[in-house]
Design a protein around this motif. Structure first.
Motif, mmCIF file in Angstrom:
data_model
loop_
_atom_site.group_PDB
_atom_site.id
_atom_site.type_symbol
_atom_site.label_atom_id
_atom_site.label_comp_id
_atom_site.label_asym_id
_atom_site.label_seq_id
_atom_site.Cartn_x
_atom_site.Cartn_y
_atom_site.Cartn_z
ATOM 1 N N VAL A 283 -6.922 14.556 -17.957
ATOM 2 C CA VAL A 283 -7.631 14.217 -16.718
ATOM 3 C C VAL A 283 -8.571 13.033 -16.948
ATOM 4 C CG1 VAL A 283 -9.307 15.047 -15.035
ATOM 5 C CG2 VAL A 283 -7.444 16.529 -15.755
ATOM 6 N N LEU A 284 -9.279 13.024 -18.076
ATOM 7 C CA LEU A 284 -10.186 11.917 -18.387
ATOM 8 C C LEU A 284 -9.433 10.603 -18.530
ATOM 9 C CD1 LEU A 284 -12.824 13.235 -20.968
ATOM 10 C CD2 LEU A 284 -13.263 12.291 -18.712
ATOM 11 N N GLU A 285 -8.247 10.664 -19.111
ATOM 12 C CA GLU A 285 -7.474 9.444 -19.348
ATOM 13 C C GLU A 285 -6.852 8.907 -18.065
ATOM 14 O OE1 GLU A 285 -3.497 8.046 -21.847
ATOM 15 O OE2 GLU A 285 -4.473 9.950 -22.302
ATOM 16 N N ARG A 286 -6.388 9.778 -17.195
ATOM 17 C CA ARG A 286 -5.651 9.341 -16.011
ATOM 18 C C ARG A 286 -6.551 9.122 -14.792
ATOM 19 N NH1 ARG A 286 -0.293 13.314 -16.397
ATOM 20 N NH2 ARG A 286 0.483 12.475 -18.384
ATOM 21 N N GLU A 287 -7.517 10.001 -14.600
ATOM 22 C CA GLU A 287 -8.361 9.916 -13.402
ATOM 23 C C GLU A 287 -9.734 9.336 -13.711
ATOM 24 O OE1 GLU A 287 -8.534 13.712 -11.544
ATOM 25 O OE2 GLU A 287 -6.348 13.998 -11.558
ATOM 26 N N GLY A 288 -10.339 9.738 -14.825
ATOM 27 C CA GLY A 288 -11.644 9.218 -15.195
ATOM 28 C C GLY A 288 -12.767 9.831 -14.372
ATOM 29 N N ILE A 289 -13.950 9.243 -14.499
ATOM 30 C CA ILE A 289 -15.135 9.696 -13.786
ATOM 31 C C ILE A 289 -15.833 8.484 -13.179
ATOM 32 C CG2 ILE A 289 -15.503 11.720 -15.248
ATOM 33 C CD1 ILE A 289 -17.591 10.145 -16.798
ATOM 34 N N THR A 290 -16.753 8.746 -12.289
ATOM 35 C CA THR A 290 -17.544 7.682 -11.665
ATOM 36 C C THR A 290 -18.964 7.726 -12.226
ATOM 37 O OG1 THR A 290 -16.256 7.795 -9.631
ATOM 38 C CG2 THR A 290 -18.413 6.737 -9.505
ATOM 39 N N ILE A 291 -19.426 6.611 -12.752
ATOM 40 C CA ILE A 291 -20.790 6.513 -13.260
ATOM 41 C C ILE A 291 -21.544 5.460 -12.462
ATOM 42 C CG2 ILE A 291 -20.060 7.200 -15.578
ATOM 43 C CD1 ILE A 291 -20.442 4.280 -16.436
ATOM 44 N N THR A 292 -22.849 5.598 -12.411
ATOM 45 C CA THR A 292 -23.697 4.669 -11.668
ATOM 46 C C THR A 292 -24.681 4.020 -12.621
ATOM 47 O OG1 THR A 292 -23.525 6.059 -9.697
ATOM 48 C CG2 THR A 292 -25.279 4.416 -9.730
ATOM 49 N N VAL A 293 -24.585 2.706 -12.756
ATOM 50 C CA VAL A 293 -25.471 1.931 -13.633
ATOM 51 C C VAL A 293 -26.073 0.803 -12.816
ATOM 52 C CG1 VAL A 293 -25.651 0.556 -15.738
ATOM 53 C CG2 VAL A 293 -24.056 2.492 -15.646
ATOM 54 N N ASP A 294 -27.401 0.749 -12.772
ATOM 55 C CA ASP A 294 -28.117 -0.274 -11.991
ATOM 56 C C ASP A 294 -27.627 -0.310 -10.538
ATOM 57 O OD1 ASP A 294 -29.565 -0.978 -14.252
ATOM 58 O OD2 ASP A 294 -28.117 -2.507 -14.850
ATOM 59 N N LYS A 295 -27.484 0.879 -9.969
ATOM 60 C CA LYS A 295 -27.085 1.054 -8.564
ATOM 61 C C LYS A 295 -25.675 0.542 -8.273
ATOM 62 C CE LYS A 295 -31.855 0.755 -6.906
ATOM 63 N NZ LYS A 295 -32.799 0.077 -5.963
ATOM 64 N N GLU A 296 -24.881 0.371 -9.327
ATOM 65 C CA GLU A 296 -23.493 -0.034 -9.168
ATOM 66 C C GLU A 296 -22.579 1.078 -9.678
ATOM 67 O OE1 GLU A 296 -22.207 -2.687 -7.814
ATOM 68 O OE2 GLU A 296 -24.026 -3.866 -7.457
ATOM 69 N N ASP A 297 -21.530 1.399 -8.918
ATOM 70 C CA ASP A 297 -20.587 2.440 -9.307
ATOM 71 C C ASP A 297 -19.443 1.834 -10.114
ATOM 72 O OD1 ASP A 297 -22.089 4.362 -8.036
ATOM 73 O OD2 ASP A 297 -20.928 4.271 -6.167
ATOM 74 N N TYR A 298 -19.078 2.517 -11.192
ATOM 75 C CA TYR A 298 -17.983 2.078 -12.054
ATOM 76 C C TYR A 298 -17.029 3.245 -12.276
ATOM 77 C CZ TYR A 298 -21.113 -1.805 -13.256
ATOM 78 O OH TYR A 298 -21.953 -2.891 -13.200
ATOM 79 N N ASN A 299 -15.737 2.916 -12.390
ATOM 80 C CA ASN A 299 -14.745 3.908 -12.767
ATOM 81 C C ASN A 299 -14.580 3.886 -14.283
ATOM 82 O OD1 ASN A 299 -11.485 4.182 -13.398
ATOM 83 N ND2 ASN A 299 -12.314 5.784 -12.088
ATOM 84 N N CYS A 300 -14.837 5.012 -14.921
ATOM 85 C CA CYS A 300 -14.779 5.102 -16.383
ATOM 86 C C CYS A 300 -13.668 6.058 -16.784
ATOM 87 C CB CYS A 300 -16.125 5.580 -16.935
ATOM 88 S SG CYS A 300 -16.126 5.829 -18.722
ATOM 89 N N LYS A 301 -12.727 5.556 -17.568
ATOM 90 C CA LYS A 301 -11.653 6.380 -18.116
ATOM 91 C C LYS A 301 -11.798 6.442 -19.633
ATOM 92 C CE LYS A 301 -8.270 5.564 -14.437
ATOM 93 N NZ LYS A 301 -6.896 5.104 -14.125
ATOM 94 N N ALA A 302 -11.468 7.611 -20.190
ATOM 95 C CA ALA A 302 -11.619 7.817 -21.632
ATOM 96 C C ALA A 302 -10.306 8.318 -22.209
ATOM 97 C CB ALA A 302 -12.740 8.812 -21.919
ATOM 98 N N ILE A 303 -9.952 7.824 -23.386
ATOM 99 C CA ILE A 303 -8.738 8.238 -24.075
ATOM 100 C C ILE A 303 -9.119 8.861 -25.412
ATOM 101 C CG2 ILE A 303 -8.459 5.907 -25.005
ATOM 102 C CD1 ILE A 303 -5.474 6.410 -25.158
ATOM 103 N N LEU A 304 -8.499 9.993 -25.720
ATOM 104 C CA LEU A 304 -8.712 10.626 -27.022
ATOM 105 C C LEU A 304 -7.894 9.867 -28.051
ATOM 106 C CD1 LEU A 304 -10.005 12.955 -28.600
ATOM 107 C CD2 LEU A 304 -7.953 14.295 -28.131
ATOM 108 N N LEU A 305 -8.581 9.125 -28.895
ATOM 109 C CA LEU A 305 -7.895 8.200 -29.797
ATOM 110 C C LEU A 305 -7.565 8.821 -31.142
ATOM 111 C CD1 LEU A 305 -6.968 5.212 -29.914
ATOM 112 C CD2 LEU A 305 -9.141 4.704 -31.040
ATOM 113 N N ALA A 306 -8.439 9.645 -31.685
ATOM 114 C CA ALA A 306 -8.237 10.162 -33.037
ATOM 115 C C ALA A 306 -9.063 11.417 -33.244
ATOM 116 C CB ALA A 306 -8.616 9.096 -34.085
ATOM 117 N N GLY A 307 -8.819 12.075 -34.366
ATOM 118 C CA GLY A 307 -9.592 13.242 -34.770
ATOM 119 C C GLY A 307 -9.863 13.184 -36.251
#
Length: 401
Positions: A283-307
């Motif tokens: 879900v994190l990789e495909r849909e991501g989350i919305t974060i707000t930095v300095d009153k600006e919204d960004y779409n942030c996606k994360a991929i599990l790269l390694a362990g």
């Protein structure tokens, strides 16, 4: 005169030494300045006085008492009622709902596991019978007639990582630090960190602030910790870190992300434990989350790269033979041989002209499917969990200290 010449030579040598020392000092100063760039965030937070109000102190006292004596929700509610009876002037301020609002809500999800087949129960707690065919396992303690009491027996806990990632990235100047560190690693002509590697650049797209798009990668770690010195019970926490943060910030406590905890006697069943973990990562990789930095919204996606794991935990996670057993190498299919060593024996991997074939994710997955059909093989692994973009080579070994 010769002595004078020698003195002059000594003076020249001293000057050279002074210059050398000055150069070293300049290099160290520049290095320290680079490190200080990423320490500003911690220093600014340390300057903020962490003083609790009387209301917050009262709430923290109730919370500490409940955790210290393992109070359940009903007992905790009775404690607050007793306090309200003897302190009527503060009765409006003492309730489970207001205490939860004051301390913040932590969404913890409990996953019930069948004690007979190790499969997960559905999220609906009204389903008390194991959904696996021919399995007679029950969800809660006691016989079928006592399932309404809902006394859990086998389960593990997880918490959403979206809110934790959002909290980290929305802190002051964190996004600037990430972009600056990525630029620093990209400008170097050698591999200085995980974000300098070829795998990282092939899977992670660079951040684009103009299109309001942020891409990060995650590194996970898990290992068993005994709960008590004289007990077989152990806990296995699963932690995540953001690779784009500088190392001195990446592994600090305030930037560590806790996904879940398994507690049991013996080792966890990773095929069960990591089912919701893999779903959350997808879900994190495909849909991501919305974060707000300095009153600006960004779409942030994360991929599990390694362990990163030690050898024992890596073998359990991949459900393969341990490193001292036959076909215990996670890199190739070399079986190894047993030779005498001291008073016992040890497994070694001799040099061969015809090297054994390397392991691949697809090959290990096919073998796991065959074994899942109860067909015995003489080598290879058991079952593994397949995650998109996550390969066997991404599991690195962390040396035990």
């Amino acid at each position: 005169d010769d002595d004078d010449d020698d003195d002059d030579d000594d003076d020249d040598d001293d000057d050279d030494d002074e210059c050398a020392v000055t150069d070293d000092e300049d290099e160290s100063a520049s290095t320290e300045s680079d490190d200080d760039e990423y320490d500003e965030f911690d220093e600014e937070e340390d300057k903020v006085p962490k003083v609790l109000t009387n209301y917050e102190e009262m709430n923290m006292t109730f919370l500490y008492y409940s955790t210290r004596h393992c109070l359940n929700r009903e007992a905790f509610g009775h404690l607050l009622e007793l306090f309200s009876i003897h302190n009527p002037e503060q009765s409006e301020a003492t309730s489970t709902a207001k205490l939860r609002n004051a301390l913040g809500e932590c969404n913890i999800q409990l996953h019930d596991v069948c004690s007979k087949c190790n499969s997960l129960f559905p999220a609906d707690e009204d389903i008390v019978k194991c959904p696996v065919r021919n399995c007679e396992g029950l969800r809660f303690k006691g016989p079928l007639s006592q399932q309404y009491q809902q006394q859990r027996k086998n389960f593990f806990a997880s918490t959403p990582v979206e809110n934790q990632i959002k909290d980290i990235l929305e802190r002051k100047d964190i996004l600037k630090i990430i972009l600056k560190y990525k630029q620093k690693c990209d400008n170097q002509n050698y591999i200085a960190d995980i974000i300098s590697g070829e795998l990282y650049h092939s899977k992670v797209i660079d951040c684009d602030l103009l299109s309001k798009r942020i891409r990060i990668s995650l590194l996970f770690n898990t290992d068993g910790v005994p709960l008590y010195n004289s007990s077989r019970v152990s806990i296995w926490p699963v932690y995540l870190v953001i690779n784009e943060l500088p190392p001195e910030m990446r592994f600090s406590k305030q930037n560590m992300i806790l996904w879940g905890v398994w507690q049991s006697k013996g080792k966890p069943n990773f095929l069960t434990f990591f089912q919701p973990f893999v779903k959350d990562m997808i879900v994190l990789e495909r849909e991501g989350i919305t974060i707000t930095v300095d009153k600006e919204d960004y779409n942030c996606k994360a991929i599990l790269l390694a362990g990163t794991l030690d050898l024992q935990a890596k073998a359990i996670l991949l459900e393969m033979m341990h490193h001292n057993g036959e076909y215990g190498c996670a890199t190739c299919e070399e079986p190894g041989i047993v030779v005498p060593q001291g008073k016992g024996h040890a497994r070694v991997y001799p040099f061969r002209n015809n090297a054994a074939p390397l392991r691949t994710t697809d090959g290990m997955y096919i073998v796991s499917q065959i074994i899942s059909l109860s067909i015995k093989l003489a080598n290879h692994t058991k079952r593994i969990i397949a995650l998109e973009h996550f390969k066997i080579g991404s599991l690195t070994v962390q040396q035990s200290t």
